[in-house]
Design a protein around this motif. Structure first.
Motif, PDB file in Angstrom:
ATOM      1  N   ASN A 195     -78.771 -22.893  11.708  1.00 52.12           N
ATOM      2  CA  ASN A 195     -78.518 -21.486  11.390  1.00 52.12           C
ATOM      3  C   ASN A 195     -77.090 -21.288  10.895  1.00 52.12           C
ATOM      4  O   ASN A 195     -76.455 -20.270  11.190  1.00 52.12           O
ATOM      5  N   ARG A 245     -75.875 -17.972   9.357  1.00 56.36           N
ATOM      6  CA  ARG A 245     -75.972 -16.740  10.134  1.00 56.36           C
ATOM      7  C   ARG A 245     -74.680 -16.462  10.890  1.00 56.36           C
ATOM      8  O   ARG A 245     -73.891 -17.359  11.160  1.00 56.36           O
ATOM      9  N   GLU A 246     -74.486 -15.204  11.220  1.00 61.41           N
ATOM     10  CA  GLU A 246     -73.382 -14.834  12.106  1.00 61.41           C
ATOM     11  C   GLU A 246     -73.833 -15.116  13.529  1.00 61.41           C
ATOM     12  O   GLU A 246     -74.707 -14.433  14.066  1.00 61.41           O
ATOM     13  N   GLY A 272     -72.916 -18.304   4.607  1.00 63.59           N
ATOM     14  CA  GLY A 272     -72.844 -17.109   5.434  1.00 63.59           C
ATOM     15  C   GLY A 272     -71.597 -16.278   5.239  1.00 63.59           C
ATOM     16  O   GLY A 272     -71.378 -15.308   5.977  1.00 63.59           O
TER      17      GLY A 272
END
Length: 287
Positions: free
Chosen positions: A196, A199-200, A260
């Motif tokens: 991930n 993603r944050e 991201g």
């Protein structure tokens, strides 16, 4: 007034060492062109690892930490550590192979050698009668030197892979330092981060993945990885950014979004903070 050209020879004073990986051999002979003292009180923005292949060197002379290095001896100088070394006056020469590098986040445990003086690590495989391993490590140094000078899009990645082999072999030699296995909960969180990466990710979410409290997770992560969770995530993003800049034609803003970063300018600032050059400059230097 003519502006002085920047030094592009890593064996001469004033070389900026702003690349991600540079390798070579320093052939110092008494009264020769390279027979001068290396004195960098503030160190460098990366690590240097070297191995003496002939002659002898003197480190931290005239201090309680004075050390002599001869054939087979190795030295690792971390970011910011004082550089204070040169040819030993009792030896006619000092030839040593070296690699300057910015470490991957997963390497930090391998960089902390047991025998240290002023943060500089020392390793003597010959004292452990490991002549075969010395030869193997020396060949890996030579392979890195050859590989990083090739005009290949993946030459740096290959060089880093060879360097990782050196660090692992050094970790095996440093047998007085107990191995500390990575907690499976931390490994699970690291895998989640990789899956991930764009993603944050919050500390709370990662702590839940690891089935731990936030404070316990942050403490254990820092203990096992030697860097904070946030820094480790940033290191992984920068490592992936380097690969994308080398191996693809994605625009800088596309690379930023892939990782991201919604703001390409912020991504460029983070990249330059870590590597000393902007993503555009890095891509141009690699090509």
């Amino acid at each position: 007034m003519t502006q002085a050209m920047p030094n592009t020879d890593p064996l001469k004073p004033g070389y900026p060492f702003n690349a991600h990986l540079v390798a070579g051999i320093t052939p110092i002979v008494k009264d020769g062109e390279l027979d001068f003292w290396i004195d960098r009180p503030s160190g460098l923005k990366g690590y240097i690892i070297n191995i003496t292949v002939s002659g002898g060197g003197l480190v931290f002379p005239n201090t309680e930490n004075e050390r002599t290095v001869t054939k087979g001896d190795m030295m690792i100088i971390p970011t910011g550590a004082v550089h204070d070394y040169g040819r030993h006056p009792d030896y006619h020469n000092w030839y040593h192979r070296w690699v300057f590098f910015r470490p991957r986040a997963t390497w930090y445990e391998w960089l902390d050698w047991t025998d240290k003086c002023s943060n500089v690590g020392f390793l003597s495989p010959r004292k452990q009668k490991s002549e075969g391993l010395i030869s193997t490590i020396d060949e890996l140094f030579q392979s890195i030197d050859n590989t990083c000078h090739q005009n290949s899009m993946l030459s740096e990645e290959l060089s880093l892979n060879l360097l990782e082999q050196i660090l692992i072999r050094c970790r095996v030699l440093d047998n007085s330092k107990p191995m500390s296995p990575i907690d499976p909960r931390i490994l699970r969180a690291c895998q989640f981060i990789h899956e991930n990466i764009a993603r944050e990710l919050s500390i709370d979410e990662l702590a839940q993945v690891a089935c731990m409290s936030q404070s316990r997770f942050s403490h254990l992560f820092k203990k096992q990885k030697d860097v904070s969770v946030r820094q480790w995530i940033e290191d992984q993003r920068i490592a992936l950014a380097r690969q994308l800049l080398i191996t693809t034609d994605l625009a800088i803003n596309q690379v930023a979004q892939y990782l991201g970063y919604q703001d390409a300018l912020y991504f460029s600032r983070v990249f330059k903070k870590n590597l000393g050059e902007s993503p555009r400059e890095f891509r141009q230097s690699q090509r």
